[in-house]
Write a protein that holds these residues in place. Structure first.
Motif, PDB file in Angstrom:
ATOM      1  N   GLU A  42     -11.080   2.269  -4.622  1.00 40.26           N
ATOM      2  CA  GLU A  42     -10.085   1.941  -4.935  1.00 40.26           C
ATOM      3  C   GLU A  42      -8.879   2.718  -4.730  1.00 40.26           C
ATOM      4  N   ALA A  43      -8.888   3.905  -5.355  1.00 45.87           N
ATOM      5  CA  ALA A  43      -7.766   4.752  -5.029  1.00 45.87           C
ATOM      6  C   ALA A  43      -7.167   5.063  -3.647  1.00 45.87           C
ATOM      7  N   LEU A  44      -8.585   4.945  -2.639  1.00 50.58           N
ATOM      8  CA  LEU A  44      -8.211   4.845  -1.095  1.00 50.58           C
ATOM      9  C   LEU A  44      -7.519   3.795  -0.765  1.00 50.58           C
ATOM     10  N   LYS A  45      -8.028   2.553  -1.158  1.00 48.46           N
ATOM     11  CA  LYS A  45      -7.359   1.284  -0.855  1.00 48.46           C
ATOM     12  C   LYS A  45      -6.032   1.309  -1.459  1.00 48.46           C
ATOM     13  N   ALA A  46      -5.891   1.628  -2.600  1.00 49.00           N
ATOM     14  CA  ALA A  46      -4.338   1.658  -3.138  1.00 49.00           C
ATOM     15  C   ALA A  46      -3.468   2.700  -2.404  1.00 49.00           C
ATOM     16  N   ALA A  47      -3.657   3.789  -1.800  1.00 52.75           N
ATOM     17  CA  ALA A  47      -3.214   4.710  -1.044  1.00 52.75           C
ATOM     18  C   ALA A  47      -3.013   3.968   0.188  1.00 52.75           C
ATOM     19  N   LEU A  48      -3.974   3.363   1.056  1.00 55.45           N
ATOM     20  CA  LEU A  48      -3.784   2.956   2.269  1.00 55.45           C
ATOM     21  C   LEU A  48      -2.640   1.506   1.929  1.00 55.45           C
ATOM     22  N   LYS A  49      -2.971   1.058   1.001  1.00 53.82           N
ATOM     23  CA  LYS A  49      -1.973  -0.028   0.880  1.00 53.82           C
ATOM     24  C   LYS A  49      -0.549   0.405   0.620  1.00 53.82           C
ATOM     25  N   ASP A  50      -0.263   1.431  -0.165  1.00 56.35           N
ATOM     26  CA  ASP A  50       1.057   2.119  -0.280  1.00 56.35           C
ATOM     27  C   ASP A  50       1.607   2.522   1.163  1.00 56.35           C
ATOM     28  N   GLU A  51       0.659   3.214   1.768  1.00 55.12           N
ATOM     29  CA  GLU A  51       1.060   3.645   3.236  1.00 55.12           C
ATOM     30  C   GLU A  51       1.581   2.684   4.075  1.00 55.12           C
ATOM     31  N   ALA A  52       0.794   1.578   4.036  1.00 54.49           N
ATOM     32  CA  ALA A  52       1.192   0.374   4.851  1.00 54.49           C
ATOM     33  C   ALA A  52       2.579  -0.127   4.362  1.00 54.49           C
ATOM     34  N   ASP A  53       2.718  -0.413   2.961  1.00 54.30           N
ATOM     35  CA  ASP A  53       3.945  -0.894   2.400  1.00 54.30           C
ATOM     36  C   ASP A  53       4.869  -0.056   2.791  1.00 54.30           C
ATOM     37  N   ARG A  54       4.773   1.412   2.958  1.00 52.78           N
ATOM     38  CA  ARG A  54       5.908   2.157   3.329  1.00 52.78           C
ATOM     39  C   ARG A  54       6.386   1.949   4.688  1.00 52.78           C
ATOM     40  N   GLU A  55       5.224   1.998   5.581  1.00 52.78           N
ATOM     41  CA  GLU A  55       5.404   1.669   7.015  1.00 52.78           C
ATOM     42  C   GLU A  55       6.256   0.435   7.273  1.00 52.78           C
ATOM     43  N   ARG A  56       5.736  -0.608   6.523  1.00 45.77           N
ATOM     44  CA  ARG A  56       6.513  -1.859   6.756  1.00 45.77           C
ATOM     45  C   ARG A  56       8.058  -1.975   6.268  1.00 45.77           C
ATOM     46  N   LYS A  57       8.220  -1.337   5.130  1.00 46.06           N
ATOM     47  CA  LYS A  57       9.431  -1.067   4.455  1.00 46.06           C
ATOM     48  C   LYS A  57      10.531  -0.374   5.740  1.00 46.06           C
ATOM     49  N   SER A  58       9.833   0.898   6.126  1.00 43.79           N
ATOM     50  CA  SER A  58      10.499   1.763   7.155  1.00 43.79           C
ATOM     51  C   SER A  58      10.880   1.130   8.225  1.00 43.79           C
ATOM     52  N   GLU A  59       9.663   0.291   8.695  1.00 44.37           N
ATOM     53  CA  GLU A  59       9.870  -0.626  10.003  1.00 44.37           C
ATOM     54  C   GLU A  59      10.966  -1.488   9.650  1.00 44.37           C
ATOM     55  N   ALA A  60      11.135  -2.061   8.670  1.00 51.13           N
ATOM     56  CA  ALA A  60      12.094  -3.144   8.182  1.00 51.13           C
ATOM     57  C   ALA A  60      13.541  -2.722   8.179  1.00 51.13           C
ATOM     58  N   GLU A  61      13.501  -1.652   7.776  1.00 53.54           N
ATOM     59  CA  GLU A  61      14.854  -0.766   7.591  1.00 53.54           C
ATOM     60  C   GLU A  61      15.306  -0.309   9.081  1.00 53.54           C
ATOM     61  N   ARG A  62      14.358   0.017   9.936  1.00 53.11           N
ATOM     62  CA  ARG A  62      14.770   0.324  11.341  1.00 53.11           C
ATOM     63  C   ARG A  62      15.189  -0.919  11.915  1.00 53.11           C
ATOM     64  N   LEU A  63      14.593  -1.954  11.847  1.00 52.44           N
ATOM     65  CA  LEU A  63      14.973  -3.232  12.338  1.00 52.44           C
ATOM     66  C   LEU A  63      16.228  -3.785  11.989  1.00 52.44           C
ATOM     67  N   GLU A  64      16.452  -3.607  10.674  1.00 50.72           N
ATOM     68  CA  GLU A  64      17.836  -4.185  10.087  1.00 50.72           C
ATOM     69  C   GLU A  64      18.676  -3.138  10.523  1.00 50.72           C
ATOM     70  N   SER A  65      18.502  -1.958  10.393  1.00 53.15           N
ATOM     71  CA  SER A  65      19.631  -1.015  11.189  1.00 53.15           C
ATOM     72  C   SER A  65      19.965  -1.156  12.604  1.00 53.15           C
ATOM     73  N   SER A  66      18.907  -1.540  13.387  1.00 49.20           N
ATOM     74  CA  SER A  66      18.832  -1.896  14.828  1.00 49.20           C
ATOM     75  C   SER A  66      19.834  -3.160  14.915  1.00 49.20           C
TER      76      SER A  66
END
Length: 199
Positions: A42-66
């Protein structure tokens, strides 16, 4: 039951009881290990989900900036195009002045360029032929009104300019052709014209 049977039965019961205790302990240990693995999963799933969420957020921010950068570039290009169009329309308006307005424009430019009231007016061939004497007379009149003398002459030389005048005074020339005047005005007024167009 004889003695051996009793001992065997009692040993069997004790063995079963001990086996039950060992099995219960093993089951408890297995349950504990399983719970530990489930908790880590469960902890690993949560960590992977958080990482994926951060990646998506970061990608969304890069896309918005672009996208914002592209929008700014497009807006700047549009502004420059509109400013060019505005100055193009100003040029057309100057070139389509009536004969009287155009003569007055040429005379004003010649008088403004002649700081000391001296020099010769150079026009394009068509304007020299059509408006030369009128421009000369009006420019000298404007200079006399300012108290600067008014001793301009009409130069025999002509220039290939769309419209406007060039004032020669010895080795010094002041270019007051329409294209030169608009280029100077563009430098000074481009941001002001853009703010008017896009306000």
């Amino acid at each position: 039951m004889n003695g051996i049977d009793k001992i065997t039965a009692r040993l069997s019961e004790e063995a079963e009881a001990a086996a039950s205790v060992v099995l219960a302990e093993a089951d408890a240990k297995c349950a504990e290990i399983k719970a530990g693995y489930l908790k880590r999963e469960e902890a690993l799933k949560a960590a992977l989900k958080d990482e994926a969420d951060r990646e998506r957020k970061s990608e969304a921010e890069r896309l918005e900036s672009s996208l914002l950068m592209m929008e700014k570039k497009e807006m700047l290009a549009l502004k420059q195009e509109m400013v060019e169009e505005a100055f193009g329309l100003a040029r057309e308006k100057l070139l389509s002045l009536s004969e009287e307005e155009y003569t007055a424009f040429l005379a004003r430019e010649a008088a403004a360029a002649a700081e000391h009231g001296l020099g010769s007016i150079v026009l394009n061939p068509e304007d020299r032929k059509k408006y030369g004497p009128k421009v000369l007379s009006e420019a000298n009149r404007l200079l006399r009104e300012k108290g600067i003398g008014g001793e301009l002459t009409l130069d025999d030389e002509t220039r290939e300019i769309a419209a406007g005048v060039v004032l020669k005074n010895g080795a010094v020339e002041v270019n007051c052709s329409v294209d030169t005047l608009l280029a100077l005005m563009r430098k000074e007024l481009a941001s002001e014209v853009a703010s008017i167009l896009f306000s």
